[in-house]
Write a protein that holds these residues in place. Sequence first.
Motif, PDB file in Angstrom:
ATOM      1  N   ALA A  39      13.227  45.755  23.143  1.00  0.00           N
ATOM      2  CA  ALA A  39      14.024  45.566  21.931  1.00  0.00           C
ATOM      3  C   ALA A  39      14.958  46.735  21.662  1.00  0.00           C
ATOM      4  O   ALA A  39      16.094  46.548  21.205  1.00  0.00           O
ATOM      5  CB  ALA A  39      13.108  45.346  20.729  1.00  0.00           C
ATOM      6  N   THR A  51      13.287  41.418  16.058  1.00  0.00           N
ATOM      7  CA  THR A  51      13.782  40.257  16.784  1.00  0.00           C
ATOM      8  C   THR A  51      12.608  39.568  17.454  1.00  0.00           C
ATOM      9  O   THR A  51      11.496  40.108  17.505  1.00  0.00           O
ATOM     10  CB  THR A  51      14.836  40.671  17.827  1.00  0.00           C
ATOM     11  OG1 THR A  51      15.450  39.524  18.388  1.00  0.00           O
ATOM     12  CG2 THR A  51      14.206  41.524  18.920  1.00  0.00           C
ATOM     13  N   LEU A 136      13.086  38.901  25.426  1.00  0.00           N
ATOM     14  CA  LEU A 136      13.772  39.076  24.147  1.00  0.00           C
ATOM     15  C   LEU A 136      14.711  37.894  23.967  1.00  0.00           C
ATOM     16  O   LEU A 136      15.603  37.671  24.778  1.00  0.00           O
ATOM     17  CB  LEU A 136      14.538  40.398  24.127  1.00  0.00           C
ATOM     18  CG  LEU A 136      15.183  40.829  22.809  1.00  0.00           C
ATOM     19  CD1 LEU A 136      15.376  42.351  22.785  1.00  0.00           C
ATOM     20  CD2 LEU A 136      16.543  40.177  22.579  1.00  0.00           C
ATOM     21  N   ALA A 140      21.570  40.722  22.634  1.00  0.00           N
ATOM     22  CA  ALA A 140      21.156  42.118  22.730  1.00  0.00           C
ATOM     23  C   ALA A 140      22.260  42.977  23.312  1.00  0.00           C
ATOM     24  O   ALA A 140      21.992  44.016  23.917  1.00  0.00           O
ATOM     25  CB  ALA A 140      19.889  42.235  23.566  1.00  0.00           C
ATOM     26  N   ARG A 380      25.004  45.270  15.745  1.00  0.00           N
ATOM     27  CA  ARG A 380      23.836  44.471  15.385  1.00  0.00           C
ATOM     28  C   ARG A 380      23.133  45.129  14.203  1.00  0.00           C
ATOM     29  O   ARG A 380      22.964  46.355  14.170  1.00  0.00           O
ATOM     30  CB  ARG A 380      22.873  44.340  16.559  1.00  0.00           C
ATOM     31  CG  ARG A 380      21.642  43.485  16.254  1.00  0.00           C
ATOM     32  CD  ARG A 380      20.768  43.270  17.476  1.00  0.00           C
ATOM     33  NE  ARG A 380      20.203  44.504  18.004  1.00  0.00           N
ATOM     34  CZ  ARG A 380      19.318  44.547  19.005  1.00  0.00           C
ATOM     35  NH1 ARG A 380      18.932  43.427  19.584  1.00  0.00           N
ATOM     36  NH2 ARG A 380      18.845  45.705  19.431  1.00  0.00           N
TER      37      ARG A 380
END
Length: 598
Positions: A39, A51, A136, A140, A380
């Motif tokens: 992550a 997430t 994930l 990303a 993000r």
Amino acid sequence: MKKLTIIFTLIFNLLAVSNVLAEEVEESFFIFEEVVVTASRYEELLSETFTSIEIIREEEIRERSVENVGDLLRDVSGVNINDNAGASGVKTISIRGSASEQVLVLIDGQPINEVQGGGIDLSLIPIEQIERIEVLKGPASAIYGANALGGVVNIITKRGTLDSQTTIKAGFASFDTQSYNLSHYNQQGDLGYSLNLNKKSSDGHRENSDLDQKNLFVRFDYPLSDSIDTRLSIQYDKADKGVPGSIQSASPKARQNDELLNLNFQGKRRTDNSDFKLTLHWRSDERDYKDPTWSTDDNHKRRRKGVNFNHRFYLQDHTIVYGLDLEEQKVDSTAYNEIYQLTNQAAFIQNKWSLTDDFIFNLGTRYDRHEEYGSNLSPRVGFLYNLNSNLSWYSSVGKAYRAPTFDDLYWPDSGNPDLNSEISKSYESGLRYIGDKTKLDFGVFYSHMDDMIAWVPNPTDENPWRWTPDNIDSAKIKGIELSFDKDLSGSLYSNFNYTYLDARDGDKERLANRPYHRANLGLSYNNKGTIVNLSNRLVVGRKDLPSYYLADFKILRELTSNAEIFFGVNNLFDREYEVQAGYPMPERNYKVELIKRF
């Protein structure tokens, strides 16, 4: 459908009365609270990530006894493995409706996606070298840059052990399939090392679907001091296989040879409140493809080398990580008119801020500068709020991108060097419960993608079948995910997940091979040297293909303290189905494996 209902009813009834089956077990074999690295590119507790991440542990890999990463990931929520069927069939990954080129695949943090086409064949990665896999789900690019638009799969390998461990496996399966593995783990002084050798051959279930594959993986771990660790891994793969094509356009004489060499060096230095990590990687792969039917004889040589530096440090309530990435990619292909070489430079930073004991705020961004298609900024924002000691609420919003591939840019008479990157804006929110014997994750997600690269007909007088890529498409993807894992008795464990997905293009037409509904139900029993695993998979609501239900049964039995036998049945009810249109999957098939440890 009546039979399907009966089967699921029986399974759920088994789960309901499972505590009667195993009353005296000393400890659970299932662990929920774990450390993840994907992550944020550093170690953190799963319960503190903002997430959706799913972990496949070594114990789960052992009990499922599959042969490659593609088969291992097919039951993960939100994941679809695009399977061209059988031992030689390509297996690529889609996460939450993404294209396979939009999912970044890593081994120990190193990108392994093919630089020419952007995807990766997961069937060529054996499982014996794997300690765990972290998936994930969602964008990303703020940490990993290009090709992480749909998500990230990080494969983490095993290291040497203090006590010498050697394992030999010999497997025999349907379609004259044979597989052999030698694994050795040890430590001499401060030097830890692991070795994995694999060989697999199969006639395949279709004409011209045979496979001959060899793999070598070696890893060395050596501490230079109490605070400095180093790691070197070497990987060599070679595969020769038939490429039968779809049943509508079969290629009964097409052959493909793949050869890969990968080197990865990592150095890590720890201090009281920070750590530094340096990674150097070099990857070379070559593919020969010949199809006499269409007079095709192509050779593709791809190179990828890079360096990554990242530094994590603590400042009161802040955990800050920043880093630099530099990568060079090169393709020398007989399909191209010349050799192409491109570089990408990037910098990223992320701040994980603990506002209170229960509220964590995360802000990160990454800037990429590519030699050909320009720059991209990928921010993000996320947060996590602990409602109590077991239950947390997480949300994130981010911008991600997928870079054009070499084929998109330079394919002769078709490539488009003026392409822009695909851009995605994504949103996610979910609840995560982690208890002593229960894990529950429920989430909703939405993505809006612009400038999607689509290959469309663009005929000329000289080439009436010409297709070219352009940034002409868009897509909206929304969905719901639910995963529920339960340790029912210490020896009996169940896992269930369900994904609803609605993926449509700019004309509101559904995207192909994105089913509305996917459900997986697994039941595992582990006690007194016996592991029994029953997995069920239901796929409903595909655009161009019928729904299907599958069940697999596997049992691993300890014969002595250092010997085991495995028996498995795939496609237990002998269903006829296709995952990819035109590629019929194998009928019911069997496998027996003998395992000896020294």
